[in-house]
Design an enzyme around this catalytic site. Structure first.
Site, mmCIF file in Angstrom:
data_model
loop_
_atom_site.group_PDB
_atom_site.id
_atom_site.type_symbol
_atom_site.label_atom_id
_atom_site.label_comp_id
_atom_site.label_asym_id
_atom_site.label_seq_id
_atom_site.Cartn_x
_atom_site.Cartn_y
_atom_site.Cartn_z
ATOM 1 N N ASP A 1 -11.012 -20.849 17.881
ATOM 2 C CA ASP A 1 -10.470 -21.149 19.213
ATOM 3 C C ASP A 1 -9.153 -20.422 19.486
ATOM 4 O O ASP A 1 -8.168 -21.026 19.930
ATOM 5 C CB ASP A 1 -10.260 -22.662 19.381
ATOM 6 C CG ASP A 1 -11.497 -23.461 19.043
ATOM 7 O OD1 ASP A 1 -12.609 -22.984 19.317
ATOM 8 O OD2 ASP A 1 -11.354 -24.569 18.489
ATOM 9 N N GLU B 1 -16.296 -24.538 28.760
ATOM 10 C CA GLU B 1 -15.112 -25.098 28.100
ATOM 11 C C GLU B 1 -14.137 -23.958 27.813
ATOM 12 O O GLU B 1 -14.385 -22.805 28.143
ATOM 13 C CB GLU B 1 -15.514 -25.820 26.806
ATOM 14 C CG GLU B 1 -16.290 -24.943 25.832
ATOM 15 C CD GLU B 1 -16.795 -25.696 24.617
ATOM 16 O OE1 GLU B 1 -16.138 -26.667 24.185
ATOM 17 O OE2 GLU B 1 -17.867 -25.316 24.087
#
Length: 528
Positions: free
Chosen positions: A16, A188
């Protein structure tokens, strides 16, 4: 010509990524989940060489991970810069099963990336993967995916935006949904950029597995409507299982001082085609070119293992020493669910003293100091000095994924208090004790050694007469995201979002106050 960027630039459990440039300095922040310190930071000046700085959230004042589930905790932080301050927004996932998620989000700031960081201020709990966008007019906006718990609804309910006041550190007005994502679903990880009068919304899609990807959409208006790039994903590996770098997606963009653009993104390296990824999700970089009609594009929309470096002066960084004598706990080390401190993990030159903690399933006070596995073939070694008095006292070396998946080479005591060296494995919560076991002389140091050879793990020991294999050929692939995911009766029970760790682990199950000393640790990658 500069040395090319070799991907992944951050190897092992480093998912991420959000990339940020402040002046000549580049920073990448990554998710840390249940591990301290929270939100790992790496620094570079050339995008080729990266130096770990450790984690931002390094104390209970900044982060409480007590009791968080496996792969809970810190998800997809956002790092930005405005007003001479670094702004970190982050989610602490307290629960995620049976259709529910508890998702408190916070913001903290600092004048230096190395802190001190301000007390975190609560924001909201509507979703996760938060980021801040600072617009040209001086206003700031918080983005996140919106989570919908209601049965029969799409749980990934789109990307929303809400104004954030940097002075009061409060959210203003009401959130607005600006994108429902693409047909790939699971929108997302949003990041917003402004260029040439356009707002560009970059977000992850398709989930975190082999269908993962990144999409981009744009609008002349901050609130949309956002038009997706007509050519399809910005980046994905989903259509080509032969690519070395799989699960590509979750992009964030950065511009160099010379106007060159790059994206930091997730990749994974399975040992077999679409197989298990012991190294977890890693961070890679790709150059980004802007099309004539104003879209950011990556060559072929697929990840490459070697890409051109930007036109920046080379900036080498010191190499990590192979042997660590524990003069301090360097940035390569992480601790499980609680920060290191003199109450349980005390480094000193020539010794790391670890006081025993909870059992392997304990989520409040475990005693583990560990580092990421960064290569398919590597070794980890330590010397242990430990005097167990009962079977409730254990200390040793572990190859670890989460509370339900690990291998453990440990010293303990028999019922008559004789020290004995044993091995044990846990796969999806099922314990297996391995033969043989070895009786040792009381108080005698023992060297413990783990060797990872792709999908296989060998555990050995040495009491001064040479290394002896205790157990060989253990399945290292249980230390993977794919193995860790668990569903029961169609309901999610356990997520696998991290990666394999090699660590030092001590249990004091009867709370007798025992401790173990580790005199050194070595980590070597096999480069053959």
């Amino acid at each position: 010509m500069n040395t090319p960027i070799q991907n992944p630039v951050l190897r092992g459990f480093e998912p991420d990524p959000v990339i940020l440039r402040v002046g000549a300095d580049f920073y990448i922040a990554t998710s840390t989940f249940e591990w301290y310190p929270g939100v790992r930071i790496h620094h570079s000046r050339d995008l080729v060489n990266w130096r770990p700085l450790g984690g931002i959230l390094d104390s209970p004042r900044l982060l409480d991970l007590t009791g968080v589930p496996d792969s809970g905790g810190i998800w997809a932080p956002g790092l930005s810069y405005a007003d001479g301050l670094f702004h970190l927004v982050f989610t602490v996932v307290d629960t995620y099963t049976e259709g529910w998620k508890d998702l408190p989000n916070y913001v903290t700031t600092a004048g230096s990336i190395e802190g001190p960081w301000s007390d975190p201020v609560p924001l909201h709990g509507r979703g996760f993967d938060v980021s801040l966008f600072h617009d040209e007019d001086g206003r700031s906006w918080l983005l996140n995916m919106r989570f919908d718990w209601r049965p029969g609804r799409e749980s990934f309910a789109g990307i929303e935006i809400q104004e954030y006041d940097r002075t009061s550190r409060k959210l203003l007005d009401e959130p607005r949904t600006i994108s429902a994502g693409t047909a790939a679903g699971v929108a997302e990880g949003p990041h917003l950029y402004r260029r040439d009068g356009w707002y560009y919304l970059v977000h992850a899609e398709g989930g975190t597995g082999y269908e993962h990807g990144a999409a981009v959409a744009r609008s002349r208006n901050l609130f949309g409507p956002y038009e997706p790039d007509p050519t399809g994903p910005l980046l994905t590996s989903r259509h080509d299982p032969s690519l070395e770098l799989q699960k590509a997606g979750h992009c964030s963009l950065v511009e160099t001082p010379a106007g060159e653009w790059y994206t930091a993104h997730i990749v994974a390296r399975p040992y077999t085609e679409r197989g298990r990824c012991v190294l977890g999700r890693e961070t890679a970089l790709q150059p980004v070119a802007w099309s004539e009609d104003g879209w950011p594009r990556i060559a072929g929309a697929v990840p490459a293992t070697s890409v051109p470096a930007p036109s920046l002066p080379p900036a080498p960084v010191p190499q990590e020493p192979v042997i660590d004598d524990f003069a301090s706990l360097g940035p390569q080390w992480s601790t499980l669910r609680r920060p290191a401190g003199p109450d349980w993990a005390a480094p000193a030159p020539g010794r790391l003293r670890i006081h025993g903690g909870q059992s392997p399933v304990g989520r409040r006070t475990p005693s583990m100091v560990a580092r990421r596995v960064t290569a398919p073939s590597c070794s980890f070694e330590t010397e242990l000095v430990f005097e167990p008095r009962s079977p409730d006292h254990l200390a040793g070396l572990t190859a670890y994924y989460n509370t339900r998946n690990w291998h453990y080479l440990f010293l303990t005591a028999d019922d008559d208090s004789s020290p004995v060296l044993r091995t044990m494995s846990c796969e999806a919560g099922t314990l297996t004790a391995h033969e043989p076991e070895v009786l040792l002389d009381p108080g005698r140091p023992v060297v413990l050694h783990a060797e990872l050879a792709g999908p296989h793990l060998n555990l050995s020991y040495d009491v001064g007469d040479g290394r002896h294999l205790l157990v060989g050929g253990l399945d290292a692939t249980v230390l993977s995201d794919e193995h860790a995911d668990e569903f029961h009766d169609g309901q999610l029970r356990v997520l696998g979002f991290t990666g394999a760790m090699l660590g030092l682990w001590v249990q004091d199950l009867d709370r007798a106050g025992v401790h173990a000393d580790f005199t050194y640790a070595t980590y070597r990658e096999d480069t053959k």
